[in-house]
Design a protein around this motif. Sequence first.
Motif, short mmCIF file in Angstrom:
data_model
loop_
_atom_site.label_atom_id
_atom_site.label_comp_id
_atom_site.label_asym_id
_atom_site.label_seq_id
_atom_site.Cartn_x
_atom_site.Cartn_y
_atom_site.Cartn_z
N GLY A 1 31.18 38.46 35.01
CA GLY A 1 31.87 37.73 36.12
C GLY A 1 32.87 38.20 36.70
O GLY A 1 33.56 37.66 37.68
N SER A 2 33.29 39.52 36.53
CA SER A 2 34.32 40.36 37.07
C SER A 2 33.73 41.20 38.19
O SER A 2 32.50 41.39 37.89
N SER A 3 34.47 41.95 38.94
CA SER A 3 33.91 42.94 39.86
C SER A 3 34.74 44.07 39.97
O SER A 3 36.08 43.86 39.74
N ASP A 4 34.10 45.04 40.13
CA ASP A 4 35.09 46.39 40.38
C ASP A 4 35.03 46.86 41.64
O ASP A 4 33.90 46.88 42.45
N ILE A 5 36.25 47.27 42.32
CA ILE A 5 36.07 48.04 43.70
C ILE A 5 36.17 49.59 43.46
O ILE A 5 37.21 49.94 42.92
N GLY B 1 38.55 39.04 38.56
CA GLY B 1 37.79 38.11 37.96
C GLY B 1 38.15 36.69 38.20
O GLY B 1 39.55 36.57 38.41
N HIS B 2 37.29 35.54 38.24
CA HIS B 2 37.98 34.13 38.42
C HIS B 2 36.90 33.23 37.89
O HIS B 2 35.83 33.63 37.69
N GLY B 3 37.35 32.02 37.43
CA GLY B 3 36.52 31.06 36.91
C GLY B 3 37.41 29.55 36.52
O GLY B 3 38.53 29.87 36.67
N LEU B 4 36.81 28.92 35.92
CA LEU B 4 37.29 27.58 35.23
C LEU B 4 38.38 28.15 34.38
O LEU B 4 38.07 28.69 33.62
N ALA B 5 39.50 27.37 34.41
CA ALA B 5 40.59 27.43 33.50
C ALA B 5 40.18 26.96 32.00
O ALA B 5 40.42 27.56 31.16
N ASN B 6 39.58 25.77 32.09
CA ASN B 6 39.32 25.17 30.79
C ASN B 6 38.07 24.56 30.87
O ASN B 6 38.11 23.29 30.61
N PRO B 7 37.09 25.14 30.83
CA PRO B 7 35.65 24.41 31.15
C PRO B 7 35.25 23.60 29.88
O PRO B 7 35.63 24.16 28.76
N ASN C 1 42.46 36.80 37.91
CA ASN C 1 43.03 37.89 37.73
C ASN C 1 42.52 39.17 38.54
O ASN C 1 41.36 39.06 38.67
N ALA C 2 43.47 39.90 38.85
CA ALA C 2 42.94 41.22 39.53
C ALA C 2 44.09 42.33 39.19
O ALA C 2 44.97 42.16 38.53
N ALA C 3 43.35 43.40 39.65
CA ALA C 3 44.16 44.53 39.57
C ALA C 3 44.15 45.87 40.65
O ALA C 3 43.09 45.46 41.50
N MET D 1 39.69 28.26 53.75
CA MET D 1 40.40 29.45 52.93
C MET D 1 41.83 29.42 52.78
O MET D 1 42.56 29.44 53.80
N HIS D 2 42.20 29.53 51.71
CA HIS D 2 43.70 29.84 51.07
C HIS D 2 43.59 31.31 50.68
O HIS D 2 42.64 31.60 49.67
N ILE D 3 44.85 32.03 50.90
CA ILE D 3 44.81 33.40 50.69
C ILE D 3 45.98 33.84 49.61
O ILE D 3 46.92 32.91 49.75
N PHE D 4 45.70 34.23 48.73
CA PHE D 4 46.56 34.63 47.48
C PHE D 4 47.00 36.03 47.71
O PHE D 4 46.32 36.98 47.79
N GLU D 5 48.24 36.60 47.20
CA GLU D 5 48.70 37.74 47.05
C GLU D 5 49.26 37.83 45.68
O GLU D 5 50.47 37.23 45.51
N LEU D 6 48.27 38.14 44.88
CA LEU D 6 48.38 38.21 43.43
C LEU D 6 49.78 39.30 42.94
O LEU D 6 49.66 40.47 43.36
N GLU D 7 50.68 38.75 41.96
CA GLU D 7 51.61 40.02 41.51
C GLU D 7 51.10 40.30 40.04
O GLU D 7 50.52 39.53 39.18
N GLY D 8 51.21 41.63 39.93
CA GLY D 8 50.91 42.27 38.70
C GLY D 8 49.41 42.38 38.35
O GLY D 8 48.93 41.69 38.96
N ASP D 9 49.31 43.58 37.63
CA ASP D 9 47.86 43.76 37.19
C ASP D 9 47.30 42.94 35.90
O ASP D 9 48.04 42.70 35.07
N ASP D 10 46.06 42.55 36.19
CA ASP D 10 45.39 41.84 35.03
C ASP D 10 46.35 40.59 34.37
O ASP D 10 46.43 40.59 33.45
#
Length: 350
Positions: A29-33, A55-61, A86-88, A119-128
């Motif tokens: 369920g993740s993806s590489d660029i 990668g992304h998904g439900l936190a506590n399915p 999570n992303a890197a 659409m909401h946009i995130f600027e994620l901090e830190g890898d993984d």
Amino acid sequence: MQKTWIFRLVVALVAVVMLAAGCSTKEDGSSDISNTDSNPFELDDKDTVVLGHIGHGLANPELDETGARLPLRYSGGELKLDYTVNAAGKAKNVGFLVFVDGIPQPYKINTADAPYEYMHIFELEGDDVQTPFSFIFTPVTGKQGETLSVSIASVYNPAFIPDMKETSSYGSYHDTLESMFSLVFDKDAEALDVSSIPHNEYLSDVRLSAELITKEMMETQGGFVTIDSETLEKNVFSRLYFDGAVLSKVDNLQVKDSGTLHVTFQIFGHPGVRYRNTFYINHKPLIGKEGSTFETVLAKGEAAVIDADIDLGKLEELNTFYVVSVPVNAADFPDDVVVLEKTASILLYK
């Protein structure tokens, strides 16, 4: 199913060669660029440079006794979905589009007091780093007793838009990765006041039709991959015309300050798949008196066609245009890869 996955991977790698970058989905369920300058049919890891992954998904399915994921449930009011991403690398600028039964779903982030946006946009901090958050929304559709699909698609670096000075291409930006869930309605969805939700009332004269698939359509769509009748049984393709012309290997178009731009969208392939298609400008659905979402059913030997006019006078100087097609009967084809489709982003600039 494995054969279809391999075909999709090859198509993704062809796009890598043409655009200098691409996105491939993995089984977790993740993806590489990635960047590569190798032959797309020689899958050699040493020739690939990974720019990032997501990668992304439900936190506590919730799971049943066998470990299978239980469907989500709607019991009235606003629905809250606890989620994580999570992303890197270069994949840490990410936005999300949400659909319920193929219909664009405006949503809030984290609190009920937040604004509804498509659409909401995130600027994620830190890898993984796992970043938790919540989608909050009242479903745009759904009746008691129904089970509908919820599609959540990440869009890679949605904030990017070419400026026609330093760059005129999106490259791999705006690729998508989809997660899909079932939603059971214990109550009817409550009416949602959309008057305060940003949208674009730009569409007019929308027409749906069908036309025979031609040899020219298959040749121009295929690129390095041969498209034949067998390929069309399991895979889906689409293309865009602007004022009757196809943008070949180009992802920008200069438009007039006023008047209309005629857009033709074709989608063809896997017979029997039912899609709901939405046109977007700057990550907001285009709306006209006919609505914002248009249903097509793929048929053997035919392309489904949507024609529409866009009011150029309402556009900004730089505009990102694309079409998203969400399958609403993917469960009818359990042995096939039936997923959300997005066209390449096209810059409409004045």
